[in-house]
Design a protein around this motif. Structure first.
Motif, mmCIF file in Angstrom:
data_model
loop_
_atom_site.group_PDB
_atom_site.id
_atom_site.type_symbol
_atom_site.label_atom_id
_atom_site.label_comp_id
_atom_site.label_asym_id
_atom_site.label_seq_id
_atom_site.Cartn_x
_atom_site.Cartn_y
_atom_site.Cartn_z
ATOM 1 N N SER A 121 -6.011 5.204 14.492
ATOM 2 C CA SER A 121 -7.232 5.474 15.192
ATOM 3 C C SER A 121 -8.300 4.318 15.307
ATOM 4 N N ARG A 122 -8.299 3.371 14.157
ATOM 5 C CA ARG A 122 -9.015 2.107 14.165
ATOM 6 C C ARG A 122 -8.335 1.204 14.490
ATOM 7 N N ILE A 123 -9.058 -0.097 14.995
ATOM 8 C CA ILE A 123 -8.441 -1.245 15.303
ATOM 9 C C ILE A 123 -8.230 -1.950 14.235
ATOM 10 N N ASN A 124 -6.997 -2.417 13.831
ATOM 11 C CA ASN A 124 -7.028 -3.362 12.689
ATOM 12 C C ASN A 124 -6.149 -4.775 13.506
ATOM 13 N N GLU A 125 -7.224 -5.837 13.329
ATOM 14 C CA GLU A 125 -7.014 -6.872 14.180
ATOM 15 C C GLU A 125 -5.854 -7.669 13.799
ATOM 16 N N GLU A 126 -5.928 -7.821 12.337
ATOM 17 C CA GLU A 126 -4.879 -8.679 11.588
ATOM 18 C C GLU A 126 -3.479 -8.042 11.883
ATOM 19 N N ALA A 127 -3.290 -6.680 11.866
ATOM 20 C CA ALA A 127 -2.100 -5.889 12.112
ATOM 21 C C ALA A 127 -1.564 -6.089 13.364
#
Length: 319
Positions: free
Chosen positions: A203-209
């Motif tokens: 539900s949350r953006i994880n830029e690195e992932a």
């Protein structure tokens, strides 16, 4: 890029909705090209899978750039389906709005069934025409984990191809009863080489992932001769069975304080977390590593219940 309507349905209050696929390497509506169905990529299937939608948006941008530069190999095409349930996403709802059904439990679908079953049928009919399939599902447990490719042991899985994503692990798991209704299971049975790619976040953006996922997909497409792309980096994947991991469950309910993180080596007896009484702050339980190994998964909810999975450890092989 060419846009294709994969499924249309009427809603009681907002009219017709369409599920779109975006095809790269097959020209435009005005100038269509003949190209094989090389790879299909599926993003968000639930309304809370913002990370999966975000990964697809980044992949779409990169494929547009490759297409413009002429770096999608002639005769090849890639389709991206960013979302198959954007109505629920627009309403901040996890499942299908009208009946709360889960699309990823409706495959192979029924053309005469309810909306989600008809949608699943239409999607699979389209997707099974592709040689390779990549899905970005959300992980079944809340928490952090090492990026990996996951495959069901259907008898049709190819770990050699899964290695080409260059992620640290290829995880195999037994088919459970509810898996029979999932896209990945039915995609494999229909003859497509299908892979589930887990990079972290829902539900949350994880830029690195997200960058890890995009790089892994581009690396795979390059190695399969679908795009021209300098696929540097990546790992030599370790193939393992999910059942081989050691599971640590909570002995008490309370705040969970992590004292380490995923992808860290631990030794048997190391204190890797604490469960704290939410009322008076004293330590109710110390979470200890039961074996030498690498932390694959770690719960990240602030409050946890008793007897829930906190940690999963890839056991170190002693020689």
């Amino acid at each position: 890029m060419r846009q294709k309507i994969l499924f249309s349905y009427e809603t009681p209050f907002s009219g017709e909705h369409n599920i779109y696929g975006y095809i790269y390497g097959a020209g435009t509506y005005s100038e269509p090209l003949q190209a094989e169905n090389s790879a299909a990529i599926v993003g968000a299937m639930r309304g809370n899978e913002h990370q999966q939608l975000y990964i697809c948006s980044k992949l779409s941008k990169r494929l547009s750039e490759l297409e413009e530069a002429g770096d999608i190999v002639a005769g090849k095409s890639v389709m991206i389906i960013p979302s198959v349930n954007y109505s629920a996403m627009n309403a901040s709802h996890k499942y299908w709005l009208s009946d709360d059904s889960d699309i990823n439990r409706e495959f192979p679908g029924n053309p005469e069934g309810p909306a989600t079953s008809r949608l699943a049928f239409a999607l699979l009919e389209e997707l099974k025409t592709y040689s390779y399939g990549i899905q970005f599902p959300s992980y079944y447990m809340r928490g952090r984990f090492i990026p990996h490719v996951r495959m069901m042991k259907t008898g049709h899985e190819s770990t050699n191809l899964a290695n080409l994503f260059g992620l640290p692990f290829v995880m195999l798991n037994k088919v459970r009863s509810f898996d029979a209704g999932t896209l990945n299971y039915n995609w494999q049975l229909s003859g497509t080489e299908a892979f589930s790619l887990y990079s972290g976040g829902t539900s949350r953006i994880n830029e690195e992932a997200a960058e890890i996922a995009v790089s892994a997909v581009l690396r795979f497409l390059s190695r399969m001769g679908i795009i021209r792309y300098n696929s540097m980096g990546g790992n030599i994947s370790t193939v393992m069975d999910e059942d081989e991991m050691e599971t640590v469950k909570s002995e008490a309910a309370g705040f969970f304080r992590r004292l380490t993180n995923v992808n860290r080596e631990v030794r048997r007896g190391d204190i890797i977390g604490e469960i704290i009484d939410p009322m008076d702050g004293h330590i109710l339980s110390e979470v200890k590593a039961p074996t030498d190994g690498i932390i694959f998964y770690m719960q990240d909810a602030p409050l946890i219940y008793q007897n829930v999975i906190l940690v999963r450890i890839i056991k170190k092989i002693h020689k």
